[in-house]
Design an enzyme around this catalytic site. Structure first.
Site, short mmCIF file in Angstrom:
data_model
loop_
_atom_site.label_atom_id
_atom_site.label_comp_id
_atom_site.label_asym_id
_atom_site.label_seq_id
_atom_site.Cartn_x
_atom_site.Cartn_y
_atom_site.Cartn_z
N ASP A 35 37.70 32.39 38.62
CA ASP A 35 38.00 33.29 38.11
C ASP A 35 36.05 33.36 37.41
OD1 ASP A 35 38.13 36.25 37.37
OD2 ASP A 35 39.03 35.82 35.36
N SER A 36 35.47 35.07 37.21
CA SER A 36 34.51 34.80 36.69
C SER A 36 34.33 34.71 34.84
CB SER A 36 34.07 36.19 36.59
OG SER A 36 35.24 37.04 35.66
N CYS A 84 40.21 35.92 41.30
CA CYS A 84 39.62 37.29 40.88
C CYS A 84 39.64 38.25 41.63
CB CYS A 84 38.26 36.57 40.47
SG CYS A 84 37.05 37.61 40.70
N GLU A 140 37.65 40.34 27.01
CA GLU A 140 37.06 39.34 26.83
C GLU A 140 36.85 38.95 25.49
OE1 GLU A 140 36.30 36.09 28.87
OE2 GLU A 140 36.87 36.53 30.34
N CYS A 166 42.81 43.80 38.57
CA CYS A 166 41.92 42.47 37.92
C CYS A 166 42.31 41.69 37.17
CB CYS A 166 41.06 43.59 37.31
SG CYS A 166 40.32 42.61 36.00
N HIS A 189 42.07 40.22 34.71
CA HIS A 189 42.38 40.45 32.98
C HIS A 189 43.15 41.30 32.55
CE1 HIS A 189 38.26 38.57 33.57
NE2 HIS A 189 37.98 38.88 32.27
#
Ligand code: DGL
Length: 268
Positions: free
Chosen positions: A11-12, A74, A155, A187, A189
């Site tokens: 993932d990023s 992701c 994040e 997403c 996240h």
């Protein structure tokens, strides 16, 4: 490829750990190699070409680690780079993205419902969910909204307070998402704010978290290829392309247990 080889997940940043966590719960015998491209986060506002370049570099790392499968955990990279990654990896490993299993889930369970989607600008702008639904002959309309403030907010660990509740509500009140019966968290996240999203809808819309759906799809894929591991052996590994103490804290929040991050720079 052998059944004892690890599963590569990338993932990023930390978002993919929500998927890695679900994979670990669903497939406790599997060993993971995780790559969080924290030096290049967020992916969601980058061009497809840039995300493709990062993704290929990360695949090199995961292939060097001997991964039998690469899970693109992701949505933004799944939207921008899945086809390229699949071609690049070829027969060296299996490749799975986080979008196809969710598209299948919607076709199986919700094809008569009004569905909403929230995700990064890259994911929403790519219209990848609509394209994949249409490719499977499903023509339901999808109401999509880009929600770019959510990744940096999550994040930062800034997601259980009044201000973050207001940001989430501001997005979810958007006319694009009115009268939906289910919402895709597009997403990786976003599972961290699933409870806030659910409380906004007060039970009037199912909130679809892709992590468990993807973990089940991975189990089916490995079973079909006779690649399920019977014992996890060596410990999981976690790489990041940039390391900061706040990232360490975020990683543990996402994975819900202590983890050791190793720095691995993609470009010198
Ligand atoms: N977690 C990622 C996704 O699913 C990326 C978010 C970002 O880096 O912008 O889209």
């Amino acid at each position: 490829m052998q059944h004892s080889d690890p599963i590569g997940v990338f993932d990023s940043g930390m978002g993919g750990l929500t998927v890695a966590n679900a994979v670990k719960k669903t497939l406790p015998n599997e060993r993971l190699v995780y790559f969080g491209d924290s030096a290049h986060l967020p992916y969601g506002d980058k061009s497809a070409a840039t995300i493709q370049a990062y993704s290929v570099k990360i695949c090199d790392v995961l292939l060097q680690q001997g991964c039998k499968v690469i899970l693109i955990a992701c949505n933004s990279a799944s939207a921008a780079a899945y086809d390229l990654v699949k071609a690049y990896v070829g027969s060296k490993a299996l490749v799975l993205n986080v979008i196809d299993p969710v598209v299948q889930y919607i076709i199986d369970k919700h094809s008569d419902k009004r569905i909403g989607l929230i995700g990064t600008k890259q994911t929403v702008g790519s219209e990848v969910y609509d394209t994949k639904l249409r490719a499977r002959n499903c023509h339901m309309p999808l109401s999509a909204l880009a929600t770019p403030l959510l990744v940096p907010m999550i994040e930062e660990g800034f997601h259980k307070n009044e201000i973050s509740d207001q940001i989430i509500a501001q997005y979810l009140q958007n006319p694009a998402l009115q009268n939906i019966e289910a919402l895709i968290l597009g997403c990786t996240h976003y599972p961290l704010i699933k409870k806030q999203v659910e409380s906004f809808f007060k039970g009037n819309a199912e909130v679809i978290d892709s992590s468990l759906i993807v973990a089940k799809a991975l189990r089916e894929l490995l079973a079909a290829k006779s690649l399920l591991s019977d014992s996890s052996g060596a410990p999981d590994k976690f790489f990041v392309s940039d390391f900061t103490p706040s990232f360490q804290a975020a990683a543990e929040l996402f994975f819900q247990r202590e983890i050791v991050l190793e720095k691995h720079v993609l470009w010198e």
